[in-house]
Enzyme design. Structure first.
Site, PDB file in Angstrom:
ATOM      1  N   ARG A 105     123.841  58.984  96.347  1.00  0.00           N
ATOM      2  CA  ARG A 105     124.228  60.166  97.123  1.00  0.00           C
ATOM      3  C   ARG A 105     124.101  61.420  96.285  1.00  0.00           C
ATOM      4  O   ARG A 105     124.208  61.375  95.061  1.00  0.00           O
ATOM      5  CB  ARG A 105     125.708  60.078  97.516  1.00  0.00           C
ATOM      6  CG  ARG A 105     126.092  58.936  98.366  1.00  0.00           C
ATOM      7  CD  ARG A 105     127.608  58.923  98.543  1.00  0.00           C
ATOM      8  NE  ARG A 105     128.027  59.795  99.617  1.00  0.00           N
ATOM      9  CZ  ARG A 105     128.006  59.445 100.895  1.00  0.00           C
ATOM     10  NH1 ARG A 105     127.565  58.263 101.257  1.00  0.00           N
ATOM     11  NH2 ARG A 105     128.425  60.280 101.819  1.00  0.00           N
ATOM     12  N   LYS A 115     132.475  64.078 105.212  1.00  0.00           N
ATOM     13  CA  LYS A 115     132.895  64.775 106.427  1.00  0.00           C
ATOM     14  C   LYS A 115     134.410  64.725 106.590  1.00  0.00           C
ATOM     15  O   LYS A 115     135.010  65.660 107.106  1.00  0.00           O
ATOM     16  CB  LYS A 115     132.204  64.148 107.641  1.00  0.00           C
ATOM     17  CG  LYS A 115     130.756  64.589 107.737  1.00  0.00           C
ATOM     18  CD  LYS A 115     130.064  63.921 108.891  1.00  0.00           C
ATOM     19  CE  LYS A 115     129.658  62.520 108.514  1.00  0.00           C
ATOM     20  NZ  LYS A 115     128.783  61.884 109.504  1.00  0.00           N
ATOM     21  N   GLU A 124     126.110  59.769 111.965  1.00  0.00           N
ATOM     22  CA  GLU A 124     127.182  59.489 112.906  1.00  0.00           C
ATOM     23  C   GLU A 124     127.655  60.838 113.460  1.00  0.00           C
ATOM     24  O   GLU A 124     127.948  61.745 112.672  1.00  0.00           O
ATOM     25  CB  GLU A 124     128.333  58.774 112.179  1.00  0.00           C
ATOM     26  CG  GLU A 124     129.385  58.349 113.163  1.00  0.00           C
ATOM     27  CD  GLU A 124     130.555  57.597 112.535  1.00  0.00           C
ATOM     28  OE1 GLU A 124     130.520  57.327 111.321  1.00  0.00           O
ATOM     29  OE2 GLU A 124     131.491  57.305 113.297  1.00  0.00           O
TER      30      GLU A 124
HETATM   31  P1  ATP Z   1     130.109  61.275 104.987  1.00  0.00           P
HETATM   32  O1  ATP Z   1     130.692  60.451 103.888  1.00  0.00           O
HETATM   33  O2  ATP Z   1     129.827  62.672 104.610  1.00  0.00           O
HETATM   34  O3  ATP Z   1     130.863  61.168 106.261  1.00  0.00           O
HETATM   35  P2  ATP Z   1     128.254  59.440 105.983  1.00  0.00           P
HETATM   36  O4  ATP Z   1     127.363  58.635 105.126  1.00  0.00           O
HETATM   37  O5  ATP Z   1     129.403  58.756 106.616  1.00  0.00           O
HETATM   38  O6  ATP Z   1     128.678  60.691 105.177  1.00  0.00           O
HETATM   39  P3  ATP Z   1     126.474  59.629 108.157  1.00  0.00           P
HETATM   40  O7  ATP Z   1     126.482  60.542 109.313  1.00  0.00           O
HETATM   41  O8  ATP Z   1     126.750  58.206 108.421  1.00  0.00           O
HETATM   42  O9  ATP Z   1     127.483  60.182 107.102  1.00  0.00           O
HETATM   43  O10 ATP Z   1     125.141  59.810 107.300  1.00  0.00           O
HETATM   44  C1  ATP Z   1     123.845  59.831 107.791  1.00  0.00           C
HETATM   45  C2  ATP Z   1     122.914  59.571 106.648  1.00  0.00           C
HETATM   46  O11 ATP Z   1     123.061  60.554 105.630  1.00  0.00           O
HETATM   47  C3  ATP Z   1     123.197  58.236 106.016  1.00  0.00           C
HETATM   48  O12 ATP Z   1     121.971  57.557 105.829  1.00  0.00           O
HETATM   49  C4  ATP Z   1     123.843  58.583 104.695  1.00  0.00           C
HETATM   50  O13 ATP Z   1     123.585  57.625 103.736  1.00  0.00           O
HETATM   51  C5  ATP Z   1     123.216  59.941 104.370  1.00  0.00           C
HETATM   52  N1  ATP Z   1     124.112  60.722 103.516  1.00  0.00           N
HETATM   53  C6  ATP Z   1     125.386  61.095 103.773  1.00  0.00           C
HETATM   54  N2  ATP Z   1     125.917  61.756 102.721  1.00  0.00           N
HETATM   55  C7  ATP Z   1     124.958  61.823 101.779  1.00  0.00           C
HETATM   56  C8  ATP Z   1     124.883  62.364 100.453  1.00  0.00           C
HETATM   57  N3  ATP Z   1     125.913  62.998  99.895  1.00  0.00           N
HETATM   58  N4  ATP Z   1     123.723  62.241  99.774  1.00  0.00           N
HETATM   59  C9  ATP Z   1     122.676  61.616 100.329  1.00  0.00           C
HETATM   60  N5  ATP Z   1     122.665  61.078 101.545  1.00  0.00           N
HETATM   61  C10 ATP Z   1     123.796  61.169 102.281  1.00  0.00           C
HETATM   62 MG    MG Z   2     130.246  57.745 107.977  1.00  0.00          MG
END
Ligand code: ATP
Ligand code: MG
Length: 558
Positions: free
Chosen positions: A262, A272, A36
């Site tokens: 994760r 984020k 995102e």
């Molecule tokens: P955040 O909680 O940091 O905002 P998010 O999952 O909302 O993370 P996205 O931009 O939606 O962030 O993530 C893109 C991809 O990265 C998704 O498939 C997500 O599952 C993966 N991802 C995000 N954080 C992690 C993590 N700590 N370990 C492994 N994969 C991750």
């Molecule tokens: Mg997100």
């Protein structure tokens, strides 16, 4: 037999893929990475990137980059750019053009209409609070909205009204009609579309209704022919909704979702939202602060793409919750830089020595190898003269036998140069040593003393006249606790020593150092030029990581 790296690389997702290929369910693998654009990528994303792009590489498949951009109020084009940049730097190339969920807004809208026509979706006019209340809890079933049994015709016209801006935000939404008493809360008539009068970075003002993640993601995957849709464990329950949507619309492809745990890394926060909090509370400089676990922060700190990929390989992919030790990441970058970093000398906490029997005007250019084991990395010329900086820690007036550095009345080797003896010292009013007077043995340049006397210690140095002054940023963990995510008030657990700036001296060859070029400051650690603030007139170095064993390693006299 598999070798060690193959053992590490295999994981449960790859085993599923192996099976799907063997039994002909798929003939080609297609994955996607769906960030995102609401922040910079962090090391957790790198885990997902290495998994998705790594699978595509190893199975001769494809991996799409798709921006999951259905939350326009939180997203920004600047994040799109940073994510592309970080992905390229990590060494991955996406298949074809960049995709955006917003490319498919027309399709999502058509599929929503299909669900309404099948009486599987309805326009609800409960406000968001009421919707939450009606949804129930894990122990209490939900209850149906009074708007749930509207006619298909009415729903079609109200959904059209939503699209045309006839409702205010929060006055209406489109919900799937599934099961208000499901034990999975996500299945209790989830919202599919909500109203937002916000300009979108890709579609401008065209839409005032935006689809929700659960509706968007599965359809985007299917439209792109994704075979294995890999996400993190918090989406486990959402898999039911993922499958429900695809089962109930007319679409050819049926991707499968798989979840893994994760990455959590000691002494860091990963979400984020929390990284943003650090920035807005001014606890760090920005997304690329070298203490941030972002890709751009690690990059500025001197981490290499190879070291991050190796880290992701070593931690593996499972469904177990985990907390990875920070030293695991450090060890990957050390291994990598040990191979590639040029060796140079720098003195971070200087004290002067004056070699009294060395000519006052003489400057010798000594040839020193850039890497102890790699002749192909060549040599450089390092000036040596009568006045030399050494580390304050490398001298003692008195010391036990264990101390292998310079001691008053004793000898030490200056790395790559001569053996010197400390003859006397000078102190200021406070009793701090200002100068160490030495003599040198002229017959010891690159060779042992003629009389075979043993001089064990070797210390590094920089010639005073030619030394370049440099600002040196020493980084440590940003937090004082290994699990900062459990604290809301970050300022209470911020490490006040996470950044220490000192002024030191580096050898003159570093005038040509380029951003992202790594150096081993001998006996100290790995450093790189700070890409944001350094310039040839005012050098700034970032410490990537300290040497594991900072003082004892150097035995040879060269
Ligand atoms: P955040 O909680 O940091 O905002 P998010 O999952 O909302 O993370 P996205 O931009 O939606 O962030 O993530 C893109 C991809 O990265 C998704 O498939 C997500 O599952 C993966 N991802 C995000 N954080 C992690 C993590 N700590 N370990 C492994 N994969 C991750
Ligand atoms: Mg997100």
């Amino acid at each position: 037999m598999m070798n060690e790296s193959e053992v590490i690389r295999s994981n449960f997702v790859r085993q599923i893929i192996d099976k799907d290929l063997a039994n002909g369910k798929h003939s080609k693998v297609r994955t996607r990475f769906p960030p995102e654009p609401n922040g910079y990528l962090h090391i957790g994303h790198a885990k997902s990137i290495c998994l998705n792009f790594g699978i595509a590489q190893d199975y001769d498949g494809e991996c799409n980059l798709r921006f999951d951009d259905t939350n326009p109020e939180k997203e920004d084009i600047k994040y799109v750019e940073s994510i592309k940049n970080d992905l390229n730097w990590l060494g991955f190339r996406w298949s074809g053009d960049i995709r955006y969920s917003s490319d498919y807004f027309d399709k999502f809208y058509e599929y929503a209409i299909e669900l309404i026509n099948k009486d599987l979706a309805y326009v609800d006019e409960l406000n968001p609070e009421k919707i939450r209340e009606y949804r129930g809890t894990l122990s209490k079933p939900g209850k149906p909205s009074p708007y749930r049994s509207r006619s298909i015709k009415e729903n079609l016209s109200l959904f059209e009204k939503m699209r045309l801006g006839g409702f205010k935000e929060g006055e209406a939404c489109l919900r799937a009609k599934i099961d208000m008493s499901s034990s999975f809360i996500v299945m209790r008539d989830p919202v599919l579309y909500r109203i937002r009068f916000v300009k979108h970075h890709q579609t401008g003002d065209r839409w005032c209704i935006y689809p929700m993640y659960d509706f968007t993601h599965c359809i985007s995957d299917a439209l792109e022919g994704i075979t294995h849709s890999i996400c993190t464990l918090e989406f486990q329950d959402n898999r039911r909704l993922y499958d429900w949507v695809l089962d109930n619309i007319t679409i050819a492809c049926q991707p499968n979702q798989y979840e893994f745990s994760r990455l959590n890394l000691e002494y860091t926060v990963m979400s984020k939202r929390k990284l943003n909090q650090l920035i807005s509370e001014k606890l760090v400089e920005g997304w690329d602060d070298p203490r941030m676990p972002t890709i751009s922060g690690l990059r500025r700190r001197g981490f290499t793409p190879g070291s991050i990929r190796e880290f992701c390989k070593r931690i593996g992919v499972t469904k177990q919750e985990n907390m990875i030790e920070f030293t695991a990441l450090e060890s990957c970058v050390r291994n990598d830089l040990n191979e590639s970093a040029l060796r140079v000398m720098a003195v971070l906490n200087p004290v002067k020595i004056i070699i009294q029997n060395y000519d006052e005007d003489k400057v010798e250019m000594l040839s020193m190898s850039n890497h102890p084991c790699k002749a192909e990395m060549g040599f450089r010329r390092v000036p040596f003269s009568r006045e030399i900086w050494i580390e304050r820690d490398d001298f003692r007036e008195e010391a036990s036998k264990q101390y292998k550095r310079l001691v008053l009345g004793q000898e030490v080797r200056l790395r790559g140069a001569y053996i010197v003896r400390a003859e006397s010292i000078e102190k200021d009013n406070q009793g701090n040593i200002t100068t160490i007077y030495c003599s040198y043995d002229v017959n010891t340049l690159g060779k042992k003393p003629v009389d075979k006397r043993k001089v064990k210690g070797v210390i590094h140095w920089v010639s005073v006249g030619q030394a370049l002054s440099a600002k040196i940023c020493l980084y440590d963990h940003l937090f004082t606790v290994s699990n900062p995510s459990t604290f809301n008030n970050f300022s209470k657990v911020i490490n006040p020593k996470s950044l220490i700036k000192i002024q030191g001296f580096v050898e003159p060859s570093l005038i040509t150092a380029k951003p992202e070029q790594s150096f081993q400051f001998e006996r100290i650690g790995y450093f790189c030029i700070d890409s944001k603030t350094s310039n040839p007139k005012a050098l700034v170095f970032n410490r990537t990581v300290a040497l594991r064993d900072s003082w004892s390693k150097i035995q040879d006299y060269q």
